[in-house]
Design a protein around this motif. Structure first.
Motif, PDB file in Angstrom:
ATOM      1  N   ASP A   8       0.799  -1.230   0.000  1.00 57.39           N
ATOM      2  CA  ASP A   8       0.000   0.000   0.000  1.00 57.39           C
ATOM      3  C   ASP A   8       0.832   1.280   0.000  1.00 57.39           C
ATOM      4  O   ASP A   8       0.321   2.354   0.293  1.00 57.39           O
ATOM      5  CB  ASP A   8      -0.993   0.027   1.172  1.00 57.39           C
ATOM      6  N   ASP A   9       2.128   1.177  -0.330  1.00 54.78           N
ATOM      7  CA  ASP A   9       2.984   2.340  -0.531  1.00 54.78           C
ATOM      8  C   ASP A   9       3.348   2.424  -2.013  1.00 54.78           C
ATOM      9  O   ASP A   9       3.849   1.443  -2.588  1.00 54.78           O
ATOM     10  CB  ASP A   9       4.280   2.244   0.280  1.00 54.78           C
TER      11      ASP A   9
ATOM     12  N   LEU B 278      -7.274   5.962  -3.692  1.00 53.87           N
ATOM     13  CA  LEU B 278      -5.859   6.146  -3.398  1.00 53.87           C
ATOM     14  C   LEU B 278      -5.658   7.544  -2.809  1.00 53.87           C
ATOM     15  O   LEU B 278      -6.202   8.528  -3.324  1.00 53.87           O
ATOM     16  CB  LEU B 278      -5.044   5.993  -4.681  1.00 53.87           C
ATOM     17  N   SER B 279      -4.893   7.639  -1.747  1.00 57.14           N
ATOM     18  CA  SER B 279      -4.549   8.925  -1.145  1.00 57.14           C
ATOM     19  C   SER B 279      -3.187   9.382  -1.652  1.00 57.14           C
ATOM     20  O   SER B 279      -2.367   8.560  -2.082  1.00 57.14           O
ATOM     21  CB  SER B 279      -4.543   8.824   0.387  1.00 57.14           C
TER      22      SER B 279
ATOM     23  N   PRO C 253     -11.722   9.000  -7.643  1.00 58.14           N
ATOM     24  CA  PRO C 253     -11.598   8.218  -6.402  1.00 58.14           C
ATOM     25  C   PRO C 253     -10.272   8.503  -5.694  1.00 58.14           C
ATOM     26  O   PRO C 253      -9.343   7.687  -5.693  1.00 58.14           O
ATOM     27  CB  PRO C 253     -11.693   6.773  -6.896  1.00 58.14           C
ATOM     28  N   ILE C 254     -10.176   9.680  -5.118  1.00 60.90           N
ATOM     29  CA  ILE C 254      -8.993  10.118  -4.382  1.00 60.90           C
ATOM     30  C   ILE C 254      -9.381  10.242  -2.919  1.00 60.90           C
ATOM     31  O   ILE C 254     -10.394  10.856  -2.584  1.00 60.90           O
ATOM     32  CB  ILE C 254      -8.479  11.471  -4.926  1.00 60.90           C
ATOM     33  N   GLY C 255      -8.584   9.632  -2.054  1.00 61.92           N
ATOM     34  CA  GLY C 255      -8.872   9.662  -0.627  1.00 61.92           C
ATOM     35  C   GLY C 255      -8.357  10.935   0.011  1.00 61.92           C
ATOM     36  O   GLY C 255      -8.777  12.040  -0.307  1.00 61.92           O
ATOM     37  N   ARG C 256      -7.396  10.791   0.887  1.00 55.94           N
ATOM     38  CA  ARG C 256      -6.848  11.954   1.589  1.00 55.94           C
ATOM     39  C   ARG C 256      -5.782  12.651   0.746  1.00 55.94           C
ATOM     40  O   ARG C 256      -5.121  12.022  -0.085  1.00 55.94           O
ATOM     41  CB  ARG C 256      -6.272  11.526   2.934  1.00 55.94           C
ATOM     42  N   ILE C 257      -5.621  13.946   0.967  1.00 54.10           N
ATOM     43  CA  ILE C 257      -4.567  14.723   0.339  1.00 54.10           C
ATOM     44  C   ILE C 257      -3.744  15.333   1.456  1.00 54.10           C
ATOM     45  O   ILE C 257      -4.263  16.100   2.282  1.00 54.10           O
ATOM     46  CB  ILE C 257      -5.140  15.823  -0.585  1.00 54.10           C
TER      47      ILE C 257
ATOM     48  N   PRO D 245      -3.915   3.377   1.797  1.00 53.91           N
ATOM     49  CA  PRO D 245      -2.991   3.295   0.662  1.00 53.91           C
ATOM     50  C   PRO D 245      -2.578   4.701   0.231  1.00 53.91           C
ATOM     51  O   PRO D 245      -3.435   5.555  -0.023  1.00 53.91           O
ATOM     52  CB  PRO D 245      -3.806   2.591  -0.420  1.00 53.91           C
ATOM     53  N   PHE D 246      -1.271   4.953   0.163  1.00 51.74           N
ATOM     54  CA  PHE D 246      -0.757   6.271  -0.174  1.00 51.74           C
ATOM     55  C   PHE D 246       0.194   6.182  -1.354  1.00 51.74           C
ATOM     56  O   PHE D 246       1.008   5.256  -1.446  1.00 51.74           O
ATOM     57  CB  PHE D 246       0.023   6.878   0.998  1.00 51.74           C
TER      58      PHE D 246
END
Length: 435
Positions: free
Chosen positions: A91-92, A242-243, A266-270, A374-375
């Motif tokens: 997840d990196d 995906l963040s 579909p973008i998670g955190r920024i 996941p980043f």
């Protein structure tokens, strides 16, 4: 589509006008009047980054003279590979944006802007001067994009002691229609000088001027395309958002990610990864926004104390509380950058530039705190551009990509300029024989 000034005291502009002038007449920055929601099924069917970008930007260009040219513009901008690569840990990921002609992410937006403005130039019109302040990578990307383009001149301002040796060589390696000015001051001085010139009505009446900094919509909008492409790739494979951790200076790159997410990707955190210039980390920690004098760091392209695009970012949210709820920001010291460079290959299988290392350090910080999202860290430049910083930590030379090697083989020349608004105005008048 219409575009509005962040300060609300200028008439709405169409796309062509907003691209051409950069700054609104009231000193604000242009933003789309609305951010349309995108049909993910249509976007997901686009087979390439260029095709994804064209679909994403179609609503903004729909009623403009550039509408039919949009696929070609995106094709020119995205004429490079765009890997989303898995790192050593699950997840990196790293999104590599440095495979263009000047080995920095800014090649994408600069090529789009140059291609768009070229198509908008009417035969026989006076040359357009593109004025750009740079903290390292922007100037070379803009110079490469406009080099030898008929009807354009580029004037670059960079801080004399604020860029790496290879960045400085790049900036002066073009010549011809590119003038490089080595300013005896900081990036903030360069940025202020450029804004003053762009806002000088008398100068603009005599000399057609445009900006190619991240305040330009022609650079900002196409950058949303690579976030859309990466997010879609991950979503197709994992059915999850995906963040992103974005190295952040003037905020244009991170703002493009915010725009893509607001349009339905579909973008998670920024997460914003900043160096010791902690204007944004202080704000997101709850302090009132307060620009600061910039400080020199190892991640020099992010040495920005007054990020221009904060004005745009703030305009997208109802208030400070809403903005702070949607993004976070971390400051990374030079000591942490060095430590991350030293261990990056063993821990992650990566040889990052100092700016990418800020994002990698923030990822390590989040993982140590138990974050399992996941980043993808955003790799903004090739490490070889910063040999004097990275090589002592790597313990060996950084391989130089072919496009960068070709630029470094050219002779390089720049002029010294004092850090004063009047000095730039005088040089521009002299350059264009204006009394």
């Amino acid at each position: 589509m219409r575009f509005l000034s962040t300060r609300g005291a200028a008439p709405a502009a169409d796309l062509v006008h907003a691209l051409a002038v950069g700054l609104a007449p009231d000193g604000g920055l242009y933003l789309p009047a609305t951010l349309p929601r995108i049909d993910l099924a249509t976007l997901a069917a686009a087979p390439t980054p260029a095709a994804v970008c064209a679909e994403l930007l179609r609503p903004f260009f729909a009623d403009s003279p550039l509408a039919t040219d949009l696929p070609a513009l995106c094709g020119e901008a995205y004429a490079q590979v765009l890997p989303l690569r898995a790192l050593a840990a699950a997840d990196d990921y790293v999104l590599e944006l440095f495979h263009g002609p000047t080995a920095a992410f800014k090649d994408i937006g600069a090529r789009f802007l140059a291609a768009a403005l070229q198509r908008l130039r009417a035969p026989g019109t006076p040359p357009l001067t593109i004025l750009v302040a740079t903290s390292g990578d922007t100037g070379a990307a803009v110079a490469a994009a406009f080099h030898h383009r008929s009807g354009f001149r580029v004037v670059i301002l960079y801080p004399r002691d604020g860029v790496s040796a290879r960045q400085a060589h790049q900036l002066g390696a073009f010549g011809d229609n590119v003038l490089t000015l080595r300013v005896a001051g900081s990036f903030d001085d360069c940025q202020r000088m450029a804004k003053r010139a762009l806002g000088d009505a008398a100068l603009r009446a005599a000399l057609p001027l445009a900006s190619a900094n991240s305040i330009s919509l022609g650079r900002l909008l196409p950058q949303a395309g690579y976030y859309a492409w990466a997010a879609l790739q991950y979503w197709r494979q994992h059915a999850r958002a995906l963040s992103f951790i974005v190295p952040t200076g003037n905020l244009g790159n991170a703002l493009a990610c915010v725009i893509a997410r607001r349009m339905g990707l579909p973008i998670g955190r920024i997460v914003l990864a900043c160096n010791a210039n902690d204007t944004l980390p202080r704000y997101f920690a709850g302090e009132p926004y307060a620009a600061q004098p910039s400080r020199r760091t190892l991640a020099n392209a992010m040495d920005v104390g007054a990020p221009s695009n904060f004005e745009r970012l703030r305009a997208l949210y109802a208030d400070d509380a809403a903005l702070r709820a949607d993004l976070t920001a971390h400051a990374v010291s030079d000591a942490d950058i060095r430590a991350t460079l030293r261990t990056a290959h063993a821990r992650h299988g990566l040889l990052p530039c100092p700016h990418t290392a800020t994002a990698l350090h923030v990822l390590q910080r989040l993982r140590a705190a138990g974050d399992t999202q996941p980043f993808a860290i955003v790799a903004t430049a090739h490490a070889a551009k910063f040999a004097e910083v990275v090589e002592p930590e790597f313990g060996h030379a950084a391989a130089i990509p072919k496009p960068l090697a070709a630029l470094l083989a050219r002779p390089s020349h720049s002029e010294t300029l004092t850090a004063g608004d009047d000095a730039l105005l005088a040089r521009l008048r002299q350059l264009h024989h204006i009394g």
